[in-house]
Scaffold this motif. Structure first.
Motif, PDB file in Angstrom:
ATOM      1  N   ILE A 133       0.878  -1.166   0.000  1.00 15.94           N
ATOM      2  CA  ILE A 133       0.000   0.000   0.000  1.00 15.94           C
ATOM      3  C   ILE A 133       0.914   1.214   0.000  1.00 15.94           C
ATOM      4  O   ILE A 133       1.895   1.255   0.747  1.00 15.94           O
ATOM      5  CB  ILE A 133      -0.928   0.032   1.228  1.00 15.94           C
ATOM      6  CG1 ILE A 133      -1.592  -1.333   1.432  1.00 15.94           C
ATOM      7  CG2 ILE A 133      -1.992   1.100   1.080  1.00 15.94           C
ATOM      8  CD1 ILE A 133      -2.298  -1.460   2.760  1.00 15.94           C
ATOM      9  N   VAL A 134       0.592   2.189  -0.812  1.00 18.47           N
ATOM     10  CA  VAL A 134       1.532   3.289  -1.034  1.00 18.47           C
ATOM     11  C   VAL A 134       0.836   4.625  -0.825  1.00 18.47           C
ATOM     12  O   VAL A 134      -0.345   4.791  -1.166  1.00 18.47           O
ATOM     13  CB  VAL A 134       2.125   3.231  -2.468  1.00 18.47           C
ATOM     14  CG1 VAL A 134       3.120   4.364  -2.687  1.00 18.47           C
ATOM     15  CG2 VAL A 134       2.788   1.884  -2.705  1.00 18.47           C
ATOM     16  N   ARG A 135       1.569   5.554  -0.272  1.00 17.04           N
ATOM     17  CA  ARG A 135       1.119   6.937  -0.160  1.00 17.04           C
ATOM     18  C   ARG A 135       2.281   7.853  -0.532  1.00 17.04           C
ATOM     19  O   ARG A 135       3.430   7.571  -0.233  1.00 17.04           O
ATOM     20  CB  ARG A 135       0.637   7.241   1.258  1.00 17.04           C
ATOM     21  CG  ARG A 135       0.099   8.660   1.435  1.00 17.04           C
ATOM     22  CD  ARG A 135      -0.283   8.950   2.885  1.00 17.04           C
ATOM     23  NE  ARG A 135      -1.391   8.109   3.322  1.00 17.04           N
ATOM     24  CZ  ARG A 135      -1.845   8.103   4.566  1.00 17.04           C
ATOM     25  NH1 ARG A 135      -1.297   8.858   5.488  1.00 17.04           N
ATOM     26  NH2 ARG A 135      -2.850   7.324   4.892  1.00 17.04           N
ATOM     27  N   ASN A 136       1.941   8.956  -1.196  1.00 16.95           N
ATOM     28  CA  ASN A 136       2.899  10.027  -1.513  1.00 16.95           C
ATOM     29  C   ASN A 136       3.931   9.644  -2.561  1.00 16.95           C
ATOM     30  O   ASN A 136       5.017  10.234  -2.627  1.00 16.95           O
ATOM     31  CB  ASN A 136       3.604  10.525  -0.246  1.00 16.95           C
ATOM     32  CG  ASN A 136       2.629  11.118   0.757  1.00 16.95           C
ATOM     33  OD1 ASN A 136       1.545  11.561   0.388  1.00 16.95           O
ATOM     34  ND2 ASN A 136       3.008  11.126   2.018  1.00 16.95           N
ATOM     35  N   LEU A 137       3.611   8.640  -3.368  1.00 11.78           N
ATOM     36  CA  LEU A 137       4.368   8.347  -4.579  1.00 11.78           C
ATOM     37  C   LEU A 137       3.350   8.180  -5.705  1.00 11.78           C
ATOM     38  O   LEU A 137       2.223   7.734  -5.467  1.00 11.78           O
ATOM     39  CB  LEU A 137       5.202   7.071  -4.434  1.00 11.78           C
ATOM     40  CG  LEU A 137       6.420   7.141  -3.514  1.00 11.78           C
ATOM     41  CD1 LEU A 137       7.019   5.747  -3.330  1.00 11.78           C
ATOM     42  CD2 LEU A 137       7.473   8.102  -4.049  1.00 11.78           C
ATOM     43  N   ASP A 138       3.738   8.509  -6.926  1.00 14.49           N
ATOM     44  CA  ASP A 138       2.804   8.457  -8.042  1.00 14.49           C
ATOM     45  C   ASP A 138       2.646   7.025  -8.533  1.00 14.49           C
ATOM     46  O   ASP A 138       3.515   6.494  -9.225  1.00 14.49           O
ATOM     47  CB  ASP A 138       3.305   9.355  -9.180  1.00 14.49           C
ATOM     48  CG  ASP A 138       2.272   9.511 -10.281  1.00 14.49           C
ATOM     49  OD1 ASP A 138       1.236   8.814 -10.239  1.00 14.49           O
ATOM     50  OD2 ASP A 138       2.492  10.329 -11.192  1.00 14.49           O
ATOM     51  N   MET A 139       1.530   6.387  -8.175  1.00 10.12           N
ATOM     52  CA  MET A 139       1.282   5.007  -8.567  1.00 10.12           C
ATOM     53  C   MET A 139       0.229   4.915  -9.668  1.00 10.12           C
ATOM     54  O   MET A 139      -0.373   3.859  -9.876  1.00 10.12           O
ATOM     55  CB  MET A 139       0.825   4.210  -7.346  1.00 10.12           C
ATOM     56  CG  MET A 139       1.882   4.049  -6.274  1.00 10.12           C
ATOM     57  SD  MET A 139       3.296   3.066  -6.831  1.00 10.12           S
ATOM     58  CE  MET A 139       2.547   1.445  -6.945  1.00 10.12           C
ATOM     59  N   SER A 140       0.016   6.013 -10.387  1.00  8.22           N
ATOM     60  CA  SER A 140      -1.007   6.016 -11.435  1.00  8.22           C
ATOM     61  C   SER A 140      -0.656   5.068 -12.574  1.00  8.22           C
ATOM     62  O   SER A 140      -1.547   4.632 -13.315  1.00  8.22           O
ATOM     63  CB  SER A 140      -1.201   7.432 -11.979  1.00  8.22           C
ATOM     64  OG  SER A 140       0.025   7.945 -12.500  1.00  8.22           O
ATOM     65  N   GLY A 141       0.617   4.746 -12.725  1.00  8.30           N
ATOM     66  CA  GLY A 141       1.027   3.867 -13.819  1.00  8.30           C
ATOM     67  C   GLY A 141       1.002   2.396 -13.481  1.00  8.30           C
ATOM     68  O   GLY A 141       1.426   1.572 -14.291  1.00  8.30           O
ATOM     69  N   ALA A 142       0.524   2.051 -12.296  1.00  4.07           N
ATOM     70  CA  ALA A 142       0.540   0.644 -11.884  1.00  4.07           C
ATOM     71  C   ALA A 142      -0.582  -0.168 -12.523  1.00  4.07           C
ATOM     72  O   ALA A 142      -0.577  -1.393 -12.439  1.00  4.07           O
ATOM     73  CB  ALA A 142       0.450   0.542 -10.365  1.00  4.07           C
ATOM     74  N   GLY A 143      -1.559   0.501 -13.122  1.00  4.65           N
ATOM     75  CA  GLY A 143      -2.640  -0.214 -13.791  1.00  4.65           C
ATOM     76  C   GLY A 143      -3.670  -0.806 -12.865  1.00  4.65           C
ATOM     77  O   GLY A 143      -4.312  -1.813 -13.195  1.00  4.65           O
ATOM     78  N   ILE A 144      -3.884  -0.191 -11.725  1.00  2.00           N
ATOM     79  CA  ILE A 144      -4.865  -0.696 -10.758  1.00  2.00           C
ATOM     80  C   ILE A 144      -6.247  -0.167 -11.131  1.00  2.00           C
ATOM     81  O   ILE A 144      -6.440   1.054 -11.215  1.00  2.00           O
ATOM     82  CB  ILE A 144      -4.503  -0.247  -9.333  1.00  2.00           C
ATOM     83  CG1 ILE A 144      -3.092  -0.713  -8.972  1.00  2.00           C
ATOM     84  CG2 ILE A 144      -5.523  -0.767  -8.326  1.00  2.00           C
ATOM     85  CD1 ILE A 144      -2.563  -0.127  -7.688  1.00  2.00           C
ATOM     86  N   PRO A 145      -7.239  -1.036 -11.373  1.00  2.00           N
ATOM     87  CA  PRO A 145      -8.579  -0.546 -11.732  1.00  2.00           C
ATOM     88  C   PRO A 145      -9.291   0.070 -10.534  1.00  2.00           C
ATOM     89  O   PRO A 145      -8.908  -0.139  -9.381  1.00  2.00           O
ATOM     90  CB  PRO A 145      -9.300  -1.804 -12.207  1.00  2.00           C
ATOM     91  CG  PRO A 145      -8.593  -2.917 -11.535  1.00  2.00           C
ATOM     92  CD  PRO A 145      -7.156  -2.504 -11.396  1.00  2.00           C
TER      93      PRO A 145
END
Length: 717
Positions: A133-145
């Protein structure tokens, strides 16, 4: 008194909730009676009351609902019992056999659909459980629906169970008017809505097939870590984690944010992630040990540990970094000088007292491994000279908890807590009662003492007109709630499950710190102003904070714990409980923080004389000892704690980089300092403080001699 006892047993907050419990119980008990009489309108009224009170108790008294569940009266069981009583009523009123068979079939199918819905929901949740679980890093590219709509996903059982309402209401109406088509229409609506809900969730099941694999998620995270290049990590694990433990991390956040190294926070338990305070620091929660090993922490040179936990070994394996135990307070408890600390490269303590405490653990901790860095968190505490006492002394009673076993039980609650509060009330003082968050979790005696103290304070408030202040408190609640909502937003507590929050994670705007502080200050101002008419305060939640309670108090009464060491920073009078009535000399020899304390016996006979130090400030013989103790326990005022902590981190990171280069046979690398903190003055200052830091480590004799604190007698004795 009886009402208070019932509230405690039933786990409700007050008379209004207690009335709801009685209405709920009475309506449920009336259902079989009205079904067997039979009495249609009596049954309809009891059924309606049971529905409404059940829902209200879920939001107002969750403790009572949990108590019901422990007695096997779960929500599902209550709905099933209500349905069975309705069918019994229909049979007693001679409803047609076909109608009874249809009703039984409909409600059976409804429950079957509910079971299938629960299974599909479980599959979706399992597929959406990420390895991190991540906060404060850009995880928009991880492909999570996206998460399924909240209408289908959150509190689904509660919604599905209530789909029986059309069928129930229609059957009651049909029995009243004798027209059975009404009942069939209601049955069709119940089944139709249930099938529609299941179909919608099955459609959402298709979307989770696009969930990235665990390795893909970790690869996306490692890509972000490679760009950020963390240099220092704070690592925290606690098996029984909850909001009660997260103070161990939250107290270090501001210090980490001010370091000249790029920080990272690594958590191990999913619940802890939800109770993290506001920060711009990247935060990663990694529940499984195998996944911790997959994180790209190649540039981390210093790992900080606020607590000793078994899972620490999963991070201690990293040989490229130096590992430091920083703790979560500077306490005289044996746990604060644990031999387990030998596994760390260094142990950072506040002052000379911490060094001496570890040296008492013979053949365990090397003196060279102990570094004195102060307590950067104590800046918000107001000094005694800046505090203006009111007409009546304000005493903060902050007992510690009962510990994991009786061997390390330091709490005064069990042997003398109730007596102490009774004597305080007799001395006409105002009390702020703030027990440890874990109070009563292990010991029933501690829980009972805690409840008795809260009852004493509530009763005294009522006797002094505390009820008149309820209007001001109620008026302030709306504003406090608004502030709290915004604080939660700034803290990153977003809607959605863990996967949705990771999907929405972005690099934050660091300017939020100013708004956070302003809102935090306003919350405390509104809280204390709205409760100015209340004589005593019982603090059970995270806010108001412990340090704000320090600032409100004229004196602290506490047990051997880090709370006392922190309060020493204020230079205000404080009292240590001597529940076992040890001789003063033995008690002071055993506990460093007793050097500046008034000692309170088990029967509290010394209390009136001790309170003179507040009522008559000139009669405060422990004042000079507190000033001496402050430097001994917390270190000197100059350089500041933050400067010393930062220098220690830089020095250790440089050492780790140098040793890594030597092992690789390379030249000495230069540690890269983040660009926003690399101005020449800052680096020069850090170098100067680093030199002082090295001096502290090699020549501790120049600091306050603990012998200066020996032989103190308690003037109140």
């Amino acid at each position: 008194m009886m009402i208070r006892w019932l509230c405690s047993v039933l786990r409700v907050r007050g008379k209004a909730d207690l009335l709801l419990v009685f209405l709920f119980g009475a309506s449920f008990a009336a259902l079989p009676v009205f079904a067997l009489l039979p009495s249609l309108w009596g049954f309809a009224a009891a059924s309606a009351v049971s529905y409404l009170t059940d829902e209200m108790l879920h939001s107002r008294a969750p403790g009572f609902i949990r108590r019901l569940a422990s007695l096997q009266m779960t929500r599902t069981m209550r709905f099933a019992a209500r349905t069975a009583m309705l069918l019994a009523l229909a049979e007693r009123m001679n409803a047609p056999e076909l109608l009874l068979v249809a009703a039984l079939a409909v409600f059976t199918v409804h429950f079957a659909i509910m079971m299938l819905y629960s299974a599909v929901h479980r599959i979706i949740r399992a597929r959406r459980t990420l390895p991190v679980i991540v906060r404060n890093l850009d995880m928009s590219g991880a492909g999570i629906p996206k998460q399924p709509p909240a209408l289908l996903y959150r509190r689904f059982l509660r919604k599905l169970l209530h789909l029986d309402l059309p069928g129930h209401a229609a059957l009651v109406a049909a029995l009243a008017i004798g027209t059975w088509t009404v009942a069939y229409a209601g049955f069709a609506l119940t089944i139709g809505l249930s099938v529609l809900a299941l179909a919608a969730l099955l459609w959402q099941l298709r979307r989770v097939r696009r969930m990235p694999t665990p390795d893909d998620v970790i690869a996306a995270l490692n890509g972000q870590l490679a760009d950020y290049r963390p240099q220092v990590a704070l690592y925290f694990s606690f098996a029984a984690v909850s909001r009660d433990f997260m103070y161990q991390v939250n107290m270090w956040i501001e210090t980490l944010e001010r370091l000249d190294l790029r920080p990272l926070i690594v958590l191990r338990e999913r619940p802890s992630f939800r109770f993290l305070s506001r920060t711009w620091i990247p935060v990663v929660c990694v529940p499984k040990a195998d996944d911790v090993a997959k994180l790209d922490l190649s540039e981390v040179r210093v790992v900080l540990y606020p607590g000793n936990a078994g899972k620490n070994v999963h991070m201690l394996r990293i040989a490229e970094a130096k590992h430091v135990f920083i703790g979560h307070g500077d306490s005289d408890k044996l746990a604060s000088s644990n031999r387990v600390s030998k596994v760390y490269d260094e142990i950072w303590v506040a002052g000379r007292a911490g060094r001496d405490r570890y040296q008492r653990v013979r053949h365990a901790i090397s003196d060279k491994a102990i570094v004195e860095v102060g307590r950067p968190q104590l800046a918000p505490i107001r000094l005694h000279a800046d505090h203006v006492p009111g007409p009546e002394p304000v005493v903060l009673y902050a007992p510690t908890w009962e510990g994991w076993s009786d061997d390390d039980c330091h709490t005064s609650l069990i042997p003398m807590g109730v007596t102490l509060v009774e004597r305080l009330l007799a001395e006409n003082v105002r009390v702020i009662y703030k027990p440890h968050p874990l109070t009563g979790k292990r010991s029933r005696e501690a829980a009972e003492a805690d409840a008795a103290i809260r009852e004493l304070l509530r009763t005294d408030n009522e006797r002094h007109g505390g009820a008149a202040a309820e209007a001001a408190i109620a008026a302030a609640q709306l504003r406090l709630k608004e502030i709290q909502t915004r604080l939660d937003e700034l803290a990153g507590r977003l809607d959605g499950d863990d996967a949705q929050q990771t999907r929405d994670a972005r690099v934050p705007d660091r300017d939020g710190a100013a708004e956070w502080q302003a809102l935090n200050d306003e919350w405390h101002r509104v809280f204390w102003e709205s409760r100015s008419g209340v004589r005593h305060h019982i603090i059970r939640k995270r806010l108001p904070s412990l340090y704000e309670c320090f600032n409100q108090a004229d004196m602290l009464i506490s047990d051997v714990s880090s709370v006392v060491a922190d309060f020493v920073a204020s230079l205000k009078p404080y009292v240590l409980t001597n529940a076992h009535d040890l001789p003063d000399e033995d008690f002071r020899a055993a506990y460093t923080t007793a050097g500046g304390a008034y000692l309170l016996d088990r029967d509290c006979t010394r209390l009136p004389e001790i309170l003179r130090s507040v009522r008559e400030p000139r009669h405060d013989p422990m004042a000079p000892h507190r000033r001496t103790l402050k430097e001994y326990v917390l270190g000197p005022d100059r350089p500041t704690s933050m400067e010393r902590f930062n220098a220690a981190a830089l020095a250790l990171a440089e050492r780790a980089a140098r040793e890594l280069a030597e092992d690789a046979g390379e030249g000495l690398p230069r540690l890269t300092i983040p660009s926003q903190r690399t101005d020449s003055d800052n680096i020069a200052e850090s170098a100067e403080v680093s030199a002082l830091h090295q001096t502290d480590r090699t020549d501790p004799a120049e600091q306050t001699d603990p012998a200066d604190l020996a032989g103190l007698v308690d003037p109140a004795g």
